[in-house]
Write a protein that holds these residues in place. Structure first.
Motif, short mmCIF file in Angstrom:
data_model
loop_
_atom_site.label_atom_id
_atom_site.label_comp_id
_atom_site.label_asym_id
_atom_site.label_seq_id
_atom_site.Cartn_x
_atom_site.Cartn_y
_atom_site.Cartn_z
N THR A 190 77.04 43.60 12.54
CA THR A 190 76.47 42.99 13.74
C THR A 190 77.39 43.18 14.94
N VAL A 191 78.69 42.96 14.72
CA VAL A 191 79.66 43.19 15.80
C VAL A 191 79.63 44.65 16.24
N LEU A 192 79.59 45.56 15.26
CA LEU A 192 79.55 46.99 15.57
C LEU A 192 78.27 47.36 16.33
N THR A 193 77.18 46.68 16.02
CA THR A 193 75.91 46.93 16.72
C THR A 193 76.04 46.66 18.22
N PHE A 194 76.67 45.55 18.57
CA PHE A 194 76.84 45.24 20.00
C PHE A 194 77.84 46.19 20.66
N ILE A 195 78.84 46.63 19.90
CA ILE A 195 79.77 47.64 20.44
C ILE A 195 79.01 48.92 20.75
N CYS A 196 78.11 49.32 19.85
CA CYS A 196 77.30 50.52 20.08
C CYS A 196 76.38 50.35 21.28
N ALA A 197 75.80 49.15 21.43
CA ALA A 197 74.91 48.90 22.56
C ALA A 197 75.64 49.07 23.88
N VAL A 198 76.88 48.60 23.94
CA VAL A 198 77.68 48.74 25.16
C VAL A 198 78.14 50.19 25.33
N PHE A 199 78.52 50.81 24.23
CA PHE A 199 79.07 52.17 24.30
C PHE A 199 78.01 53.22 24.60
N SER A 200 76.74 52.86 24.43
CA SER A 200 75.67 53.82 24.73
C SER A 200 75.70 54.22 26.20
N ALA A 201 76.15 53.33 27.07
CA ALA A 201 76.26 53.66 28.49
C ALA A 201 77.30 54.76 28.72
#
Length: 226
Positions: A190-201
């Motif tokens: 779950t933590v990694l999911t939010f990191i990916c969401a931010v890193f997509s930018a």
């Protein structure tokens, strides 16, 4: 013409997206969410809430819909499988709701992981950045996962959990159990999911940079940048 654009940031985002999706999927399917108290196959709970049994002990495990136990008549070790054949047989209503939210989040993450493989060739969908769309889906999926993980401990007071954790088990109180690796894997995913969401930018910025545009104008179809 299809331009294959490969950058360090876009490839890292793709890899992390796949890892997040698979970690959540593996955790969801695992029986190691709760680890029960040590027991023998015919163990019982004493009046003081502690296991009372003799012989070789083992620790059964309980998942959202599956469990691993050792039966006296089986000589091949621990038997693992689903305890709930139908959705309504899942231990509690809280676990049923948690399963729905977790499954919805995992479905979104798996969809993003699949799409991310093709972002080398396609950077937009319906005139929208595919990275931004995937980042939004990951954020929504992460919210579903958080809801599922918050509802999960509320089901610890069910009769099924008390068989594994003792009569002292109650919502948000483990009793004699301990958390298994599957819960921590789901939490880390779950933590990694939010990191990916931010890193997509960052992946979007990397694939639409001036350097990329210059190489496209030079007629290159394979563009690799650090």
């Amino acid at each position: 013409m299809c331009h294959v654009i490969v950058t360090c940031r876009s490839m890292l985002w793709t890899l992390l997206s796949i890892v997040a999706a698979f970690s959540e999927l593996i955790a969801f399917m695992s029986t190691d969410w709760l680890v029960g108290f040590p027991r023998t196959p015919d163990a019982v709970i004493s009046s003081h809430g502690a296991p009372a049994a003799a012989g070789e002990a083992y620790r059964p495990t309980l998942g959202l819909y599956g469990r691993c136990i050792r039966l006296p008549q089986l000589r091949r070790g621990v038997l693992c499988g689903p305890y709930a054949i139908h959705f309504g047989e899942i231990a509690s209503g809280f676990w049923q709701a948690a399963s729905i939210f977790l499954a919805a989040g995992i479905l979104l993450l798996c969809a993003v992981a699949f799409i991310s493989v093709f972002t080398m060739c396609f950077q937009s969908i319906m005139k929208k950045s595919i990275f931004n769309v995937c980042g939004l889906l990951q954020a929504i999926g992460g919210l579903f996962l958080i809801l599922g993980l918050m509802l999960y401990p509320a089901g610890w007071g069910s009769d099924k959990v008390q068989l594994y954790c003792g009569p002292d088990a109650s919502p948000y109180k483990l009793g004699l159990c301990s958390m298994g690796w599957a819960f921590y894997t789901a939490l880390g995913g779950t933590v990694l999911t939010f990191i990916c969401a931010v890193f997509s930018a960052q992946a979007e910025i990397a694939t639409s940079s001036d350097k990329v545009q210059e190489e496209i104008e030079e007629g290159k179809s394979l563009i690799c940048l650090l």
